[in-house]
Structure formats: structure tokens, C-alpha cells
Design a protein around this motif. Structure first.
Motif, PDB file in Angstrom:
ATOM      1  N   THR A   6      -6.368  -6.359 -12.351  1.00 58.79           N
ATOM      2  CA  THR A   6      -7.624  -5.698 -12.007  1.00 58.79           C
ATOM      3  C   THR A   6      -7.648  -5.543 -10.489  1.00 58.79           C
ATOM      4  OG1 THR A   6      -8.864  -7.754 -11.706  1.00 58.79           O
ATOM      5  CG2 THR A   6      -8.802  -6.817 -13.953  1.00 58.79           C
ATOM      6  N   ARG A   7      -8.514  -4.683 -10.005  1.00 55.22           N
ATOM      7  CA  ARG A   7      -8.644  -4.515  -8.549  1.00 55.22           C
ATOM      8  C   ARG A   7      -9.011  -5.848  -7.895  1.00 55.22           C
ATOM      9  NH1 ARG A   7      -5.838  -0.140  -7.396  1.00 55.22           N
ATOM     10  NH2 ARG A   7      -6.941   1.814  -7.599  1.00 55.22           N
ATOM     11  N   ARG A   8      -9.876  -6.599  -8.523  1.00 58.27           N
ATOM     12  CA  ARG A   8     -10.278  -7.899  -7.974  1.00 58.27           C
ATOM     13  C   ARG A   8      -9.077  -8.834  -7.873  1.00 58.27           C
ATOM     14  NH1 ARG A   8     -15.742 -10.812  -9.398  1.00 58.27           N
ATOM     15  NH2 ARG A   8     -16.288  -9.420  -7.719  1.00 58.27           N
ATOM     16  N   GLU A   9      -8.268  -8.878  -8.929  1.00 55.00           N
ATOM     17  CA  GLU A   9      -7.072  -9.727  -8.911  1.00 55.00           C
ATOM     18  C   GLU A   9      -6.079  -9.254  -7.843  1.00 55.00           C
ATOM     19  OE1 GLU A   9      -6.907 -11.044 -13.633  1.00 55.00           O
ATOM     20  OE2 GLU A   9      -5.999  -9.149 -13.010  1.00 55.00           O
ATOM     21  N   SER A  10      -5.961  -7.949  -7.686  1.00 56.35           N
ATOM     22  CA  SER A  10      -5.074  -7.399  -6.659  1.00 56.35           C
ATOM     23  C   SER A  10      -5.549  -7.770  -5.260  1.00 56.35           C
ATOM     24  CB  SER A  10      -5.003  -5.877  -6.765  1.00 56.35           C
ATOM     25  OG  SER A  10      -4.378  -5.479  -7.961  1.00 56.35           O
ATOM     26  N   ALA A  86      -9.142  -2.909   6.323  1.00 56.61           N
ATOM     27  CA  ALA A  86      -7.976  -2.084   5.991  1.00 56.61           C
ATOM     28  C   ALA A  86      -8.290  -1.198   4.791  1.00 56.61           C
ATOM     29  CB  ALA A  86      -6.761  -2.964   5.709  1.00 56.61           C
ATOM     30  N   GLU A  87      -8.956  -1.771   3.807  1.00 59.63           N
ATOM     31  CA  GLU A  87      -9.326  -0.989   2.623  1.00 59.63           C
ATOM     32  C   GLU A  87     -10.385   0.058   2.969  1.00 59.63           C
ATOM     33  OE1 GLU A  87     -10.910  -1.521  -1.977  1.00 59.63           O
ATOM     34  OE2 GLU A  87     -10.510  -3.315  -0.783  1.00 59.63           O
ATOM     35  N   MET A  88     -11.374  -0.333   3.767  1.00 58.28           N
ATOM     36  CA  MET A  88     -12.461   0.578   4.117  1.00 58.28           C
ATOM     37  C   MET A  88     -11.981   1.742   4.989  1.00 58.28           C
ATOM     38  SD  MET A  88     -15.419  -2.248   5.013  1.00 58.28           S
ATOM     39  CE  MET A  88     -16.408  -1.114   5.964  1.00 58.28           C
ATOM     40  N   LEU A  89     -11.125   1.443   5.955  1.00 59.54           N
ATOM     41  CA  LEU A  89     -10.733   2.444   6.938  1.00 59.54           C
ATOM     42  C   LEU A  89      -9.487   3.238   6.547  1.00 59.54           C
ATOM     43  CD1 LEU A  89     -11.276   0.316  10.176  1.00 59.54           C
ATOM     44  CD2 LEU A  89     -12.869   1.910   9.092  1.00 59.54           C
ATOM     45  N   TYR A  90      -8.579   2.607   5.808  1.00 56.29           N
ATOM     46  CA  TYR A  90      -7.294   3.241   5.537  1.00 56.29           C
ATOM     47  C   TYR A  90      -6.953   3.336   4.051  1.00 56.29           C
ATOM     48  CZ  TYR A  90      -7.029   2.119  10.458  1.00 56.29           C
ATOM     49  OH  TYR A  90      -7.316   2.005  11.794  1.00 56.29           O
ATOM     50  N   GLU A  93      -9.392   4.912  -1.757  1.00 60.62           N
ATOM     51  CA  GLU A  93     -10.612   5.040  -2.549  1.00 60.62           C
ATOM     52  C   GLU A  93     -11.874   5.262  -1.722  1.00 60.62           C
ATOM     53  OE1 GLU A  93     -10.621   1.591  -5.055  1.00 60.62           O
ATOM     54  OE2 GLU A  93      -9.151   2.475  -6.395  1.00 60.62           O
ATOM     55  N   GLN A  94     -11.901   4.764  -0.504  1.00 55.49           N
ATOM     56  CA  GLN A  94     -13.056   4.924   0.370  1.00 55.49           C
ATOM     57  C   GLN A  94     -14.359   4.477  -0.287  1.00 55.49           C
ATOM     58  OE1 GLN A  94     -12.853   5.955   3.775  1.00 55.49           O
ATOM     59  NE2 GLN A  94     -10.742   5.426   3.279  1.00 55.49           N
ATOM     60  N   LYS A  95     -14.366   3.242  -0.754  1.00 54.60           N
ATOM     61  CA  LYS A  95     -15.560   2.640  -1.334  1.00 54.60           C
ATOM     62  C   LYS A  95     -15.899   1.389  -0.524  1.00 54.60           C
ATOM     63  CE  LYS A  95     -14.579   4.229  -6.002  1.00 54.60           C
ATOM     64  NZ  LYS A  95     -14.282   3.843  -7.374  1.00 54.60           N
TER      65      LYS A  95
END
Length: 138
Positions: A6-10, A86-90, A93-95
Motif C-alpha cells: 500500500t502507499r502507506r507501507e511504501s 520530496a513527495e510534495m514537491l517532486y 501525485e501532488q497530494k
């Protein structure tokens, strides 16, 4: 890897890998061609974004610290901040809301009692600034 996480596990796999790497700063969090331990493609994507943009991420964090230095931020919180930014900026999904929530949950699980409030506040400020900047450009 046979099991899709899952995304959470990742995110947790990426977090644990990045956190472990802070104890060996000379070694990259993820070797170029290696699969992340206990992870999947999303884990690798998060770690790559964090590694590729490490200086920019630390600059964003530093710019939002009030009366603190990067060295004073607890390691658990710092890794969560770097990964979420890193997830937010790069990330693809941009969530930002999801990235913030997951970072807060990781810090609640692994950090000190009030670290999650600090992480939530800093990430929320960055997300609001990005939203305001995007609206101003329209």
C-alpha cells in the motif's frame, strides 16, 4: 518484489530506509540500481526524490525553522520532513495533504510525543505557501 505494498507501507519502508541511512551519512539512502529493502517502486521513487533533491529539501526546512538550526531538529522528524517534502514537491501525485498526514503518522509512531505537531506545522506552512504561489501565478 512479489507483494504490492500500500502507499502507506511504501512510505514507511522509505522512511525506515532513509532513517537507517542517517547513521551512515557517507552511504546513499538507496544505491543507484538496488531495490529498496522491503519496498516497491513507490518506495524507490520517494527515496530517489529525497536523495536527488537533498539540498533543496534541507533549504526549505531551514527556511521554515524559527530560532532553530537543522542540526537541532530530531532525526525522526527530519527524515519525515525530507520524505514528505520530496513527495510534495517532486512526486508525481501532488497530494500534499496525504504526504503531510502520512509524515505526521510516521512521527507519531516513531518520534517523541510532540514531534508530530512540529512536522505538521512546518509541512502545512510549506503547502499553504505553495498553494498561494500557484494561485498568484494564475
Amino acid at each position: 518484489m512479489s507483494k504490492k505494498l500500500t502507499r502507506r507501507e511504501s512510505r514507511e519502508a522509505a522512511y525506515l530506509t532513509a532513517f537507517a541511512a542517517t547513521f551512515e551519512p557517507e552511504a546513499p539512502a538507496l544505491p543507484e540500481d538496488a531495490e529498496p529493502p522491503q519496498g516497491d517502486a513507490f518506495t524507490a521513487q520517494l527515496l530517489a526524490a529525497m536523495n536527488d533533491h537533498a539540498e533543496e529539501l534541507d533549504a526549505v526546512i531551514t527556511a521554515h525553522l524559527k530560532g532553530w538550526t537543522l542540526n537541532r531538529v530530531p532525526r525522526v522528524a527530519l527524515v519525515a520532513l525530507r520524505l514528505a517534502l520530496a513527495e510534495m514537491l517532486y512526486g508525481e501525485e501532488q497530494k500534499p495533504g496525504v504526504a503531510i498526514n502520512e509524515a505526521v503518522e510516521l512521527v507519531k509512531k516513531y518520534g517523541a510525543e510532540s514531534d508530530h505537531q512540529f512536522v505538521n506545522g512546518l509541512l502545512g506552512t510549506v503547502a499553504r505557501e505553495r498553494e498561494e504561489s500557484a494561485e498568484a501565478q494564475c
